[in-house]
Design a protein around this motif. Structure first.
Motif, PDB file in Angstrom:
ATOM      1  N   ASN A  73     -71.022  56.373 -61.651  1.00  0.00           N
ATOM      2  CA  ASN A  73     -70.260  56.692 -60.450  1.00  0.00           C
ATOM      3  C   ASN A  73     -69.817  58.145 -60.513  1.00  0.00           C
ATOM      4  O   ASN A  73     -69.078  58.543 -61.419  1.00  0.00           O
ATOM      5  N   TRP A  74     -70.240  58.914 -59.525  1.00  0.00           N
ATOM      6  CA  TRP A  74     -70.054  60.367 -59.571  1.00  0.00           C
ATOM      7  C   TRP A  74     -69.440  60.871 -58.278  1.00  0.00           C
ATOM      8  O   TRP A  74     -69.850  60.497 -57.178  1.00  0.00           O
ATOM      9  N   SER A  75     -68.430  61.725 -58.424  1.00  0.00           N
ATOM     10  CA  SER A  75     -67.832  62.393 -57.276  1.00  0.00           C
ATOM     11  C   SER A  75     -67.455  63.798 -57.714  1.00  0.00           C
ATOM     12  O   SER A  75     -67.700  64.197 -58.854  1.00  0.00           O
ATOM     13  N   MET A  76     -66.846  64.551 -56.838  1.00  0.00           N
ATOM     14  CA  MET A  76     -66.388  65.901 -57.195  1.00  0.00           C
ATOM     15  C   MET A  76     -65.077  66.174 -56.473  1.00  0.00           C
ATOM     16  O   MET A  76     -64.832  65.666 -55.373  1.00  0.00           O
ATOM     17  N   GLY A  77     -64.229  66.963 -57.115  1.00  0.00           N
ATOM     18  CA  GLY A  77     -62.920  67.228 -56.530  1.00  0.00           C
ATOM     19  C   GLY A  77     -62.418  68.613 -56.869  1.00  0.00           C
ATOM     20  O   GLY A  77     -63.050  69.357 -57.633  1.00  0.00           O
ATOM     21  N   THR A  78     -61.281  68.945 -56.302  1.00  0.00           N
ATOM     22  CA  THR A  78     -60.657  70.229 -56.567  1.00  0.00           C
ATOM     23  C   THR A  78     -59.826  70.148 -57.839  1.00  0.00           C
ATOM     24  O   THR A  78     -59.616  69.059 -58.397  1.00  0.00           O
ATOM     25  N   ASP A  79     -59.326  71.302 -58.286  1.00  0.00           N
ATOM     26  CA  ASP A  79     -58.498  71.292 -59.500  1.00  0.00           C
ATOM     27  C   ASP A  79     -57.119  70.691 -59.250  1.00  0.00           C
ATOM     28  O   ASP A  79     -56.340  70.519 -60.182  1.00  0.00           O
ATOM     29  N   THR A  80     -56.841  70.349 -57.998  1.00  0.00           N
ATOM     30  CA  THR A  80     -55.566  69.668 -57.683  1.00  0.00           C
ATOM     31  C   THR A  80     -55.763  68.166 -57.529  1.00  0.00           C
ATOM     32  O   THR A  80     -54.826  67.447 -57.161  1.00  0.00           O
ATOM     33  N   PRO A 113     -65.835  56.617 -38.613  1.00  0.00           N
ATOM     34  CA  PRO A 113     -65.536  55.190 -38.704  1.00  0.00           C
ATOM     35  C   PRO A 113     -65.177  54.844 -40.136  1.00  0.00           C
ATOM     36  O   PRO A 113     -65.580  55.532 -41.074  1.00  0.00           O
ATOM     37  N   GLU A 114     -64.422  53.776 -40.302  1.00  0.00           N
ATOM     38  CA  GLU A 114     -64.014  53.388 -41.659  1.00  0.00           C
ATOM     39  C   GLU A 114     -65.243  53.076 -42.491  1.00  0.00           C
ATOM     40  O   GLU A 114     -66.119  52.302 -42.086  1.00  0.00           O
ATOM     41  N   LEU A 115     -65.325  53.698 -43.670  1.00  0.00           N
ATOM     42  CA  LEU A 115     -66.479  53.496 -44.543  1.00  0.00           C
ATOM     43  C   LEU A 115     -66.073  52.566 -45.680  1.00  0.00           C
ATOM     44  O   LEU A 115     -65.124  52.847 -46.409  1.00  0.00           O
ATOM     45  N   PRO A 116     -66.766  51.441 -45.865  1.00  0.00           N
ATOM     46  CA  PRO A 116     -66.411  50.514 -46.942  1.00  0.00           C
ATOM     47  C   PRO A 116     -66.467  51.197 -48.298  1.00  0.00           C
ATOM     48  O   PRO A 116     -67.397  51.949 -48.588  1.00  0.00           O
ATOM     49  N   LEU A 117     -65.475  50.914 -49.150  1.00  0.00           N
ATOM     50  CA  LEU A 117     -65.434  51.557 -50.464  1.00  0.00           C
ATOM     51  C   LEU A 117     -66.635  51.192 -51.315  1.00  0.00           C
ATOM     52  O   LEU A 117     -67.008  51.928 -52.206  1.00  0.00           O
ATOM     53  N   HIS A 118     -67.216  50.048 -51.049  1.00  0.00           N
ATOM     54  CA  HIS A 118     -68.396  49.653 -51.823  1.00  0.00           C
ATOM     55  C   HIS A 118     -69.541  49.320 -50.882  1.00  0.00           C
ATOM     56  O   HIS A 118     -70.259  48.346 -51.069  1.00  0.00           O
ATOM     57  N   GLY A 119     -69.718  50.173 -49.865  1.00  0.00           N
ATOM     58  CA  GLY A 119     -70.786  49.941 -48.908  1.00  0.00           C
ATOM     59  C   GLY A 119     -72.151  49.926 -49.548  1.00  0.00           C
ATOM     60  O   GLY A 119     -73.061  49.253 -49.079  1.00  0.00           O
ATOM     61  N   GLY A 120     -72.320  50.685 -50.622  1.00  0.00           N
ATOM     62  CA  GLY A 120     -73.604  50.724 -51.316  1.00  0.00           C
ATOM     63  C   GLY A 120     -73.982  49.407 -51.947  1.00  0.00           C
ATOM     64  O   GLY A 120     -75.140  49.174 -52.279  1.00  0.00           O
ATOM     65  N   ASP A 121     -72.983  48.508 -52.140  1.00  0.00           N
ATOM     66  CA  ASP A 121     -73.279  47.213 -52.710  1.00  0.00           C
ATOM     67  C   ASP A 121     -74.159  46.383 -51.788  1.00  0.00           C
ATOM     68  O   ASP A 121     -74.745  45.392 -52.203  1.00  0.00           O
ATOM     69  N   ARG A 122     -74.244  46.793 -50.506  1.00  0.00           N
ATOM     70  CA  ARG A 122     -75.098  46.062 -49.587  1.00  0.00           C
ATOM     71  C   ARG A 122     -76.566  46.360 -49.838  1.00  0.00           C
ATOM     72  O   ARG A 122     -77.434  45.714 -49.284  1.00  0.00           O
ATOM     73  N   ASN A 123     -76.841  47.356 -50.629  1.00  0.00           N
ATOM     74  CA  ASN A 123     -78.234  47.642 -50.993  1.00  0.00           C
ATOM     75  C   ASN A 123     -78.281  47.933 -52.483  1.00  0.00           C
ATOM     76  O   ASN A 123     -78.206  49.082 -52.909  1.00  0.00           O
ATOM     77  N   GLU A 125     -64.160  62.102 -50.206  1.00  0.00           N
ATOM     78  CA  GLU A 125     -63.287  61.094 -49.600  1.00  0.00           C
ATOM     79  C   GLU A 125     -63.248  61.335 -48.096  1.00  0.00           C
ATOM     80  O   GLU A 125     -62.765  62.370 -47.641  1.00  0.00           O
ATOM     81  N   PRO A 126     -63.791  60.409 -47.280  1.00  0.00           N
ATOM     82  CA  PRO A 126     -63.701  60.587 -45.826  1.00  0.00           C
ATOM     83  C   PRO A 126     -62.238  60.707 -45.404  1.00  0.00           C
ATOM     84  O   PRO A 126     -61.366  60.012 -45.928  1.00  0.00           O
ATOM     85  N   GLY A 127     -61.972  61.580 -44.455  1.00  0.00           N
ATOM     86  CA  GLY A 127     -60.587  61.879 -44.106  1.00  0.00           C
ATOM     87  C   GLY A 127     -60.070  61.163 -42.883  1.00  0.00           C
ATOM     88  O   GLY A 127     -60.797  60.433 -42.206  1.00  0.00           O
ATOM     89  N   PRO A 184     -81.381  53.644 -55.827  1.00  0.00           N
ATOM     90  CA  PRO A 184     -81.063  54.366 -57.064  1.00  0.00           C
ATOM     91  C   PRO A 184     -79.883  55.327 -56.929  1.00  0.00           C
ATOM     92  O   PRO A 184     -79.297  55.721 -57.925  1.00  0.00           O
ATOM     93  N   PHE A 185     -79.519  55.691 -55.688  1.00  0.00           N
ATOM     94  CA  PHE A 185     -78.457  56.682 -55.496  1.00  0.00           C
ATOM     95  C   PHE A 185     -77.728  56.329 -54.207  1.00  0.00           C
ATOM     96  O   PHE A 185     -78.178  56.670 -53.114  1.00  0.00           O
ATOM     97  N   ALA A 186     -76.618  55.614 -54.334  1.00  0.00           N
ATOM     98  CA  ALA A 186     -75.956  55.036 -53.170  1.00  0.00           C
ATOM     99  C   ALA A 186     -74.560  55.602 -52.971  1.00  0.00           C
ATOM    100  O   ALA A 186     -73.806  55.793 -53.937  1.00  0.00           O
ATOM    101  N   PHE A 187     -74.205  55.857 -51.709  1.00  0.00           N
ATOM    102  CA  PHE A 187     -72.835  56.248 -51.390  1.00  0.00           C
ATOM    103  C   PHE A 187     -71.984  54.995 -51.327  1.00  0.00           C
ATOM    104  O   PHE A 187     -72.313  54.035 -50.629  1.00  0.00           O
ATOM    105  N   THR A 188     -70.878  54.984 -52.051  1.00  0.00           N
ATOM    106  CA  THR A 188     -70.034  53.793 -52.128  1.00  0.00           C
ATOM    107  C   THR A 188     -68.589  54.115 -51.757  1.00  0.00           C
ATOM    108  O   THR A 188     -67.658  53.863 -52.507  1.00  0.00           O
ATOM    109  N   GLY A 189     -68.408  54.701 -50.604  1.00  0.00           N
ATOM    110  CA  GLY A 189     -67.067  54.870 -50.046  1.00  0.00           C
ATOM    111  C   GLY A 189     -66.425  56.203 -50.288  1.00  0.00           C
ATOM    112  O   GLY A 189     -65.971  56.863 -49.362  1.00  0.00           O
ATOM    113  N   ASN A 190     -66.343  56.644 -51.523  1.00  0.00           N
ATOM    114  CA  ASN A 190     -65.779  57.965 -51.839  1.00  0.00           C
ATOM    115  C   ASN A 190     -66.468  58.591 -53.056  1.00  0.00           C
ATOM    116  O   ASN A 190     -65.903  59.452 -53.718  1.00  0.00           O
ATOM    117  N   LYS A 191     -67.681  58.130 -53.319  1.00  0.00           N
ATOM    118  CA  LYS A 191     -68.440  58.617 -54.472  1.00  0.00           C
ATOM    119  C   LYS A 191     -69.896  58.205 -54.291  1.00  0.00           C
ATOM    120  O   LYS A 191     -70.212  57.376 -53.427  1.00  0.00           O
TER     121      LYS A 191
END
Length: 508
Positions: free
Chosen positions: A143-150, A244-254, A156-158, A258-265
Motif C-alpha cells: 500500500n503506497w501513498s505520498m504526502g507532505t512533510d506536515t 463523488p465519495e470514493l470507497p476507501l477500499h474500492g480496489g477490493d472490487r477488482n 486523499e480526495p478532498g 496489479p495496481f489498484a486505487f483504494t480510496g486514498n492510496k
C-alpha cells in the motif's frame, strides 16, 4: 450468539474483546446516523461475528501467530490481522502503514521473526511464492501513498474544489509514471518464484495495469472530454463541487488488478512473499518524483497561458495525462486470455519471466530517471542487474540439483521396490504400468542432470545464463515432476518416501 462469542473467547480472549469493541463502535456510529433499531441490531451482530473465522485456526497456529505478534511488538514493528487465507495452512499478517523506509525495514524483520518463531512450534514458515503446484501461492500487497512533510496525504480526495484539483494532479502523476515505467515495476518484483505465481489465476498477471474504480475513472473521463465545469472559484469541479465519495477500499472490487486505487492510496499487489519492499518502493518513489516534476513544469506553462487560472491549468494537465496514458487503465478481469490480447493491442508490456523483465533495470529511461534524481548511478543499476540475473540462475540450478537428487535417491528406489513387489505378486499389468513410468523417470532424470551440468551452461554473460536456465533447466525439472506425480499415485503408501500433499496441507 452467546455460544459463538464464548467459543471465540475460549480460543482467543483478545480477539473476542476486539469484536465487542467493534460491535459497540458500529452501533454508536449507526445511532449518530439515525439508523433504524433493526439495523443497529444487525450491525452489532456483524461486529461480534466479523472475526468468527478464527475459530477454524488450529490452536498451534494461533499460538504461533500470537507469539510472532509479541516478538514483533518488542522490536517496535506494528502489525494487525490474524486470519485464514485461501490456501490450506495459509494465513495473513498485515503491518500497519508507515513511512516507506521504516516499513521496508520492518518487513524484513517480520519475515525473519516469522521463520524463527515457526521452528519453536515444529512448523516451517514458507516464504516461497509458489511452494505447491495447483495451490494458491503467497505474495504481498504494497500500500503506497505520498504526502507532505506536515502529514497531508496528497492522494486523499478532498472536500473542496481546491483539494480536488490537488488530488487529481497527483493521481495523474502516478498514472503517467506507472504507464511510462510499467516494465520497470514488473522487473522490481521479478524472481524465479514469482514466475510460477504471477498470472496463475490467483495473483495479478505479469502485465501491469491500473484499476481506478468507476467513480474516479469517470472523473478523469469528464476532464478529458471537457465535461468538467469551472466553479465560482475558478477551479475544476469535475461536474460537481467535489468528487463523488470514493470507497476507501474500492480496489477490493477488482482483486485481479496489479495496481489498484483504494480510496486514498494505491495498492501494488504484484510483490512476492520472499521479496524485500525496498526496491519496489524505491522504484515507485523515483518514477513518481520524475512524473510530478514533469507535470509541474507543464502546469507552470499552462498557468502562464491561462493568466494564472489554476483550475484551467490543472484541468489541461490532467486532460493531457489521461489522453496519453489511459491505455494503462483497466477495470476488467486481469486473468483472462482476452485481456492479454487486448493489452498487447494497447501496447502494454507482458514480461512473463524474470529474464524478460530484468533488462529494464538498465534500460535508458530507467538510468535517466535514477541518475537525474541521484537515486542510483548507472554502475549501481548494472550491479543490481547482474546480481539479480545471477540469483535467478543459481536458484534454478540449486532447485534442479535438489530435484534430481530427490528423484534419483528417493523416488526411483521406492518405485523400483514397488515394482518388485508387484512382480512377486504376479500382477503383470500393474508391473507393466510401473516399469513404464520407471523408465520414463530414469530418462527424465538423465536429461535434467545433463542440462544442469556446469559445462553445458553458457558462461559468456549473465542474461544468456538466465535464459538458458529458464528455457532448458526449468522444463527438464517439470519433466521429472510430471513422471514423479504419476508414480506418487500408484506406489504403495508405505514405500513412498516423501510427504504427500494431503499430509503437508491438511494434517494439522
Amino acid at each position: 450468539m452467546r455460544a459463538l462469542t464464548q467459543l471465540l473467547a475460549d480460543k482467543d480472549e483478545s480477539t473476542e474483546e476486539h469484536t465487542r469493541r467493534v460491535a459497540m463502535r458500529a452501533v454508536q456510529v449507526a445511532e449518530e446516523l439515525g439508523l433504524a433499531p433493526g439495523r443497529l441490531r444487525e450491525l452489532a451482530i456483524g461486529g461480534l461475528l466479523h472475526d468468527i473465522g478464527k475459530l477454524s485456526i488450529p490452536e498451534r497456529i494461533l499460538a504461533y501467530m500470537l507469539e510472532v505478534e509479541q516478538e514483533l511488538a518488542k522490536l517496535g514493528v506494528p502489525v494487525k490481522t490474524r486470519h485464514n487465507e485461501v490456501a490450506p495452512n495459509q494465513y495473513e499478517i498485515a503491518p500497519i502503514f508507515e513511512n516507506s523506509n521504516v516499513g521496508s525495514d520492518h518487513q524484513q524483520l517480520t519475515m525473519q521473526v516469522m521463520q524463527n518463531v515457526a521452528r519453536r512450534y515444529g512448523l516451517v514458515c514458507l516464504l516461497h511464492e509458489k511452494p505447491f503446484a495447483g495451490v494458491n501461492g503467497s505474495g504481498k500487497h504494497n500500500n503506497w501513498s505520498m504526502g507532505t512533510d506536515t502529514g497531508h496525504n496528497l492522494l486523499e480526495p478532498g472536500d473542496t474544489p481546491e483539494e480536488n484539483a490537488q488530488f487529481m494532479f497527483f493521481c495523474a502523476a502516478v498514472i503517467a509514471a506507472v504507464n511510462k515505467h510499467q516494465a520497470l515495476l514488473r522487473a522490481s518484483v521479478a524472481n524465479v518464484g514469482q514466475d510460477h505465481r504471477l498470472g496463475a489465476n490467483e495473483a495479478p498477471p505479469a502485465i501491469i495495469s491500473i484499476f481506478l474504480g468507476a467513480e474516479l475513472q469517470n472523473a478523469f473521463d469528464k476532464v478529458a472530454t471537457g465535461k468538467s465545469r469551472k466553479t465560482k472559484k475558478g477551479l475544476m469541479g469535475l461536474g460537481s463541487e467535489v468528487l463523488p465519495e470514493l470507497p476507501l477500499h474500492g480496489g477490493d472490487r477488482n482483486r485481479t488488478s496489479p495496481f489498484a486505487f483504494t480510496g486514498n492510496k494505491f495498492e501494488f499487489r504484484a510483490l512476492g512473499s520472499s521479496g524485500s519492499l525496498g526496491f519496489p518502493n524505491t522504484v515507485l518513489n523515483t518514477i513518481v518524483a520524475e512524473s510530478v516534476d514533469a507535470l509541474t513544469s507543464s502546469l507552470e506553462k499552462k498557468l502562464r497561458a491561462s493568466k494564472g487560472d489554476l483550475g484551467v491549468a490543472v484541468s489541461a494537465v490532467v486532460k493531457e495525462v489521461w489522453e496519453a496514458n489511459s491505455q494503462i487503465i483497466f477495470d476488467g478481469d486481469n486473468y483472462t486470455d482476452e485481456w492479454h490480447a487486448e493489452a498487447e493491442q494497447r501496447g502494454l508490456k507482458n514480461l512473463r519471466t524474470t529474464p524478460d523483465a530484468l533488462p529494464w533495470f538498465v534500460n535508458k529511461q530507467t538510468v535517466t530517471a535514477f541518475e537525474k534524481y541521484k537515486v542510483l548511478s548507472r554502475r549501481e543499476l548494472d550491479a543490481r542487474y547482474e546480481v539479480a540475473l545471477e540469483q535467478y540462475a543459481v536458484k534454478v540450478n540449486i532447485e534442479a540439483e535438489t530435484a534430481a537428487s530427490i528423484a534419483r535417491t528417493m523416488i526411483l528406489p521406492a518405485a523400483a521396490r514397488h515394482t518388485a513387489e508387484l512382480r512377486a505378486a504376479g500382477l503383470d499389468a500393474a508391473v507393466a504400468e510401473s516399469e513404464g513410468l520407471l523408465n520414463q523417470l530414469w530418462a527424465a532424470i538423465g536429461k535434467l542432470e545433463e542440462v544442469n551440468l556446469a559445462e553445458n551452461q553458457p558462461d559468456e554473460e549473465a542474461l544468456k545464463w538466465a535464459k538458458y536456465m529458464r528455457d532448458k533447466v526449468i522444463p527438464a525439472m517439470a519433466g521429472v515432476r510430471t513422471v514423479a506425480d504419476r508414480l506418487e499415485g500408484i506406489v504403495a503408501d508405505d514405500l513412498w518416501p516423501l510427504p504427500k500433499y494431503s499430509e503437508m496441507l491438511f494434517i494439522k
